[in-house]
Design a protein around this motif. Structure first.
Motif, mmCIF file in Angstrom:
data_model
loop_
_atom_site.group_PDB
_atom_site.id
_atom_site.type_symbol
_atom_site.label_atom_id
_atom_site.label_comp_id
_atom_site.label_asym_id
_atom_site.label_seq_id
_atom_site.Cartn_x
_atom_site.Cartn_y
_atom_site.Cartn_z
ATOM 1 N N GLN A 55 0.833 -1.203 0.000
ATOM 2 C CA GLN A 55 0.000 0.000 0.000
ATOM 3 C C GLN A 55 0.869 1.254 0.000
ATOM 4 O OE1 GLN A 55 -3.350 0.241 -0.267
ATOM 5 N NE2 GLN A 55 -3.206 2.458 -0.264
ATOM 6 N N TRP A 56 1.894 1.272 0.826
ATOM 7 C CA TRP A 56 2.804 2.419 0.879
ATOM 8 C C TRP A 56 3.456 2.604 -0.495
ATOM 9 C CZ3 TRP A 56 7.824 3.371 -0.212
ATOM 10 C CH2 TRP A 56 8.332 4.589 0.225
ATOM 11 N N LEU A 61 3.961 5.451 -5.774
ATOM 12 C CA LEU A 61 3.877 5.439 -7.233
ATOM 13 C C LEU A 61 2.833 6.427 -7.752
ATOM 14 C CD1 LEU A 61 4.309 1.644 -7.938
ATOM 15 C CD2 LEU A 61 5.785 3.485 -8.775
ATOM 16 N N GLU A 62 1.850 6.735 -6.940
ATOM 17 C CA GLU A 62 0.886 7.776 -7.317
ATOM 18 C C GLU A 62 1.571 9.149 -7.332
ATOM 19 O OE1 GLU A 62 -2.314 7.518 -8.329
ATOM 20 O OE2 GLU A 62 -2.010 5.352 -8.298
ATOM 21 N N LYS A 63 2.502 9.360 -6.405
ATOM 22 C CA LYS A 63 3.227 10.634 -6.333
ATOM 23 C C LYS A 63 4.214 10.770 -7.486
ATOM 24 C CE LYS A 63 3.098 10.567 -1.311
ATOM 25 N NZ LYS A 63 3.915 10.377 -0.114
ATOM 26 N N ASP A 64 4.894 9.659 -7.814
ATOM 27 C CA ASP A 64 5.861 9.635 -8.904
ATOM 28 C C ASP A 64 5.597 8.377 -9.723
ATOM 29 O OD1 ASP A 64 7.951 9.651 -10.670
ATOM 30 O OD2 ASP A 64 9.529 9.678 -9.162
ATOM 31 N N PRO A 65 4.701 8.455 -10.695
ATOM 32 C CA PRO A 65 4.261 7.260 -11.414
ATOM 33 C C PRO A 65 5.289 6.659 -12.365
ATOM 34 C CG PRO A 65 3.210 9.208 -12.323
ATOM 35 C CD PRO A 65 4.007 9.660 -11.141
ATOM 36 N N VAL A 66 6.420 7.287 -12.515
ATOM 37 C CA VAL A 66 7.408 6.766 -13.456
ATOM 38 C C VAL A 66 8.078 5.509 -12.913
ATOM 39 C CG1 VAL A 66 9.545 7.273 -14.680
ATOM 40 C CG2 VAL A 66 7.789 9.028 -14.466
#
Length: 120
Positions: A55-56, A61-66
């Motif tokens: 989950q973390w 990955l939502e903050k930095d999806p790359v």
């Protein structure tokens, strides 16, 4: 040669890790430092690894999806210090060798060793 984890603590948590409990056990990430050394000696070296939950990782990955790098990481289902410590202990015990240097290099494959790439 036998080695052991002499102490576990977090590089980011102010309290003792033994008394720490995250707000959400299924959503946490923190750096943990292992103090590891020969069983019959006082000295130890430091090894660091990042422990987190899926989950973390998903939220990061939502903050930095790359991308998110994953070296020296342990992904766990939820926060349970006893289970985490057991996993770490089992990995350390699997690292055998004739001397400390040989064992430390093997531990450094899964946790960042303070003397990794050190040259005299």
């Amino acid at each position: 040669m036998k080695v052991e984890i002499k102490k576990l603590y977090s590089l980011e948590i102010e309290d003792e890790i033994s008394s720490y409990w995250p707000a959400e056990t299924y959503n946490f990430g923190t750096w943990i430092r292992l103090s590891v050394g020969p069983t019959d000696e006082l000295g130890a070296d430091y090894f660091d690894l990042f422990v987190c939950t899926p989950q973390w990782l998903s939220e990061e990955l939502e903050k930095d999806p790359v991308a998110q790098w994953g070296r020296h990481s342990l992904i766990v289902k939820g926060y349970n210090l006893a289970a985490i410590a057991d996993q770490l202990d089992r990995m350390v015990q699997r690292c055998s060798g004739d001397d400390w240097q040989e064992i430390a290099v093997k531990i450094a494959r899964f946790a960042a060793w303070e003397f990794e790439d050190y040259k005299m």
